[in-house]
Design a protein around this motif. Structure first.
Motif, PDB file in Angstrom:
ATOM      1  N   GLN A 173       0.838  -1.201   0.000  1.00  0.00           N
ATOM      2  CA  GLN A 173       0.000   0.000   0.000  1.00  0.00           C
ATOM      3  C   GLN A 173       0.868   1.244   0.000  1.00  0.00           C
ATOM      4  O   GLN A 173       1.878   1.318   0.697  1.00  0.00           O
ATOM      5  N   LYS A 174       0.468   2.241  -0.756  1.00  0.00           N
ATOM      6  CA  LYS A 174       1.200   3.495  -0.822  1.00  0.00           C
ATOM      7  C   LYS A 174       0.535   4.538   0.073  1.00  0.00           C
ATOM      8  O   LYS A 174      -0.687   4.666   0.083  1.00  0.00           O
ATOM      9  N   VAL A 175       1.366   5.247   0.818  1.00  0.00           N
ATOM     10  CA  VAL A 175       0.854   6.248   1.747  1.00  0.00           C
ATOM     11  C   VAL A 175       1.722   7.505   1.677  1.00  0.00           C
ATOM     12  O   VAL A 175       2.871   7.464   1.219  1.00  0.00           O
ATOM     13  N   THR A 176       1.152   8.598   2.138  1.00  0.00           N
ATOM     14  CA  THR A 176       1.873   9.866   2.260  1.00  0.00           C
ATOM     15  C   THR A 176       1.882  10.272   3.726  1.00  0.00           C
ATOM     16  O   THR A 176       0.836  10.268   4.378  1.00  0.00           O
ATOM     17  N   ILE A 177       3.057  10.591   4.241  1.00  0.00           N
ATOM     18  CA  ILE A 177       3.199  11.050   5.628  1.00  0.00           C
ATOM     19  C   ILE A 177       3.555  12.530   5.601  1.00  0.00           C
ATOM     20  O   ILE A 177       4.518  12.938   4.939  1.00  0.00           O
ATOM     21  N   ILE A 178       2.774  13.324   6.311  1.00  0.00           N
ATOM     22  CA  ILE A 178       2.965  14.777   6.356  1.00  0.00           C
ATOM     23  C   ILE A 178       3.288  15.201   7.784  1.00  0.00           C
ATOM     24  O   ILE A 178       2.634  14.763   8.734  1.00  0.00           O
ATOM     25  N   THR A 179       4.286  16.053   7.933  1.00  0.00           N
ATOM     26  CA  THR A 179       4.663  16.601   9.234  1.00  0.00           C
ATOM     27  C   THR A 179       4.449  18.103   9.218  1.00  0.00           C
ATOM     28  O   THR A 179       4.818  18.776   8.248  1.00  0.00           O
ATOM     29  N   GLN A 180       3.866  18.640  10.293  1.00  0.00           N
ATOM     30  CA  GLN A 180       3.568  20.067  10.371  1.00  0.00           C
ATOM     31  C   GLN A 180       4.055  20.622  11.706  1.00  0.00           C
ATOM     32  O   GLN A 180       4.052  19.940  12.729  1.00  0.00           O
ATOM     33  N   LEU A 181       4.453  21.888  11.664  1.00  0.00           N
ATOM     34  CA  LEU A 181       4.923  22.585  12.870  1.00  0.00           C
ATOM     35  C   LEU A 181       4.500  24.045  12.790  1.00  0.00           C
ATOM     36  O   LEU A 181       4.650  24.679  11.748  1.00  0.00           O
ATOM     37  N   GLU A 182       3.979  24.555  13.895  1.00  0.00           N
ATOM     38  CA  GLU A 182       3.769  25.996  14.028  1.00  0.00           C
ATOM     39  C   GLU A 182       4.646  26.500  15.166  1.00  0.00           C
ATOM     40  O   GLU A 182       4.545  26.018  16.300  1.00  0.00           O
ATOM     41  N   GLU A 183       5.530  27.432  14.846  1.00  0.00           N
ATOM     42  CA  GLU A 183       6.486  27.955  15.826  1.00  0.00           C
ATOM     43  C   GLU A 183       6.591  29.463  15.661  1.00  0.00           C
ATOM     44  O   GLU A 183       6.893  29.963  14.575  1.00  0.00           O
ATOM     45  N   THR A 227      10.609  26.213  25.850  1.00  0.00           N
ATOM     46  CA  THR A 227       9.431  25.464  25.405  1.00  0.00           C
ATOM     47  C   THR A 227       9.828  24.480  24.304  1.00  0.00           C
ATOM     48  O   THR A 227      10.776  24.715  23.549  1.00  0.00           O
ATOM     49  N   ALA A 228       9.084  23.389  24.211  1.00  0.00           N
ATOM     50  CA  ALA A 228       9.345  22.380  23.185  1.00  0.00           C
ATOM     51  C   ALA A 228       8.630  22.748  21.895  1.00  0.00           C
ATOM     52  O   ALA A 228       7.670  23.529  21.886  1.00  0.00           O
ATOM     53  N   MET A 229       9.109  22.183  20.797  1.00  0.00           N
ATOM     54  CA  MET A 229       8.422  22.287  19.511  1.00  0.00           C
ATOM     55  C   MET A 229       7.575  21.030  19.322  1.00  0.00           C
ATOM     56  O   MET A 229       8.083  19.920  19.452  1.00  0.00           O
ATOM     57  N   THR A 230       6.301  21.225  19.015  1.00  0.00           N
ATOM     58  CA  THR A 230       5.396  20.097  18.816  1.00  0.00           C
ATOM     59  C   THR A 230       5.159  19.880  17.324  1.00  0.00           C
ATOM     60  O   THR A 230       4.608  20.746  16.639  1.00  0.00           O
ATOM     61  N   PHE A 231       5.569  18.721  16.836  1.00  0.00           N
ATOM     62  CA  PHE A 231       5.408  18.353  15.438  1.00  0.00           C
ATOM     63  C   PHE A 231       4.218  17.402  15.312  1.00  0.00           C
ATOM     64  O   PHE A 231       4.162  16.379  16.001  1.00  0.00           O
ATOM     65  N   ASP A 232       3.288  17.746  14.443  1.00  0.00           N
ATOM     66  CA  ASP A 232       2.130  16.893  14.177  1.00  0.00           C
ATOM     67  C   ASP A 232       2.407  16.049  12.935  1.00  0.00           C
ATOM     68  O   ASP A 232       2.846  16.570  11.902  1.00  0.00           O
ATOM     69  N   ILE A 233       2.136  14.750  13.038  1.00  0.00           N
ATOM     70  CA  ILE A 233       2.423  13.809  11.959  1.00  0.00           C
ATOM     71  C   ILE A 233       1.131  13.130  11.547  1.00  0.00           C
ATOM     72  O   ILE A 233       0.397  12.601  12.388  1.00  0.00           O
TER      73      ILE A 233
END
Length: 210
Positions: A27-37, A99-105
């Motif tokens: 199966q083919k998938v796309t993984i996206i990572t986002q950050l607001e800083e 503060t930490a950086m929170t990355f959403d995956i």
């Protein structure tokens, strides 16, 4: 389908294990990572094909296309770019190291070529990870001695510690993310600004005597 992100809290120089399980074989998938800083948004993405067991492991399987290609366990983090539509020339620089950086995956079905964070494909699974520059126990002291201004980062413990003076170029002000990480790894580090900080000079030419 499940997304595993291990560990969920790390220093920024530590490797994170990202694995997607229970996919269909190939199966083919796309993984996206986002950050607001600091009100700035960044993203990256990569396209993968699951193995015959329905697994995508970023430490084993290559990205076929996207923000990077090949096998890179931390490729989603080191290839991040500003989300389009923001001010040009944005750089991901951590200003507040307390503060930490929170990355959403997020994991999405199929191959997608992403130009931002808006897309209509349903989200299959998601997770997040906190990445920090400052380890627990590191202390920070303001320095104002003579004409020296800065911040001293001291590792946890009694010491003595090896010492580092951390200076940036003509950016000015005080930049501390590197000092914080060095202290987190056992170095007493002085973040030493020399322009555009408190009562330091505002011009860009500084004469340093030997």
């Amino acid at each position: 389908m499940t997304l595993s992100v291990i560990p969920r809290r790390v220093l920024v120089d530590e490797v994170i294990k990202i694995v997607v399980n229970k996919l269909m074989p190939r199966q083919k998938v796309t993984i996206i990572t986002q950050l607001e800083e600091d009100k700035k948004r960044f993203y990256s993405y990569a396209n993968f094909e699951a193995d015959r067991n329905g697994v995508v492991d970023l430490g084993v399987h290559p990205s076929l296309s996207g923000s990077y290609t090949g096998v890179m366990p931390m490729g989603l983090f080191c290839s991040m770019l500003p989300v389009p539509g923001q001010k040009k020339g944005l750089r991901l620089i951590k200003k507040d190291v307390t503060t930490a950086m929170t990355f959403d995956i997020g994991v999405y079905d199929g191959v997608h070529h992403v130009t931002g964070t808006r897309h209509t494909t349903p989200l299959m699974s998601c997770g997040s990870v906190e990445r920090s520059y400052l380890a627990e126990g590191v202390t920070v002291q303001e320095v104002e001695q003579g004409n020296i201004r800065g911040k001293l980062f001291l590792p946890k413990g009694a010491g003595p510690f090896p010492g580092v003076i951390d200076m940036f170029g003509t950016m000015g002000n005080i930049i501390t993310f590197r000092s914080a990480l060095l202290a987190s790894r056992g170095f007493a580090t002085l973040a030493l600004p020399y322009l555009h900080y408190k009562d330091l000079p505002k011009y860009d030419y500084i004469h340093i005597e030997s």
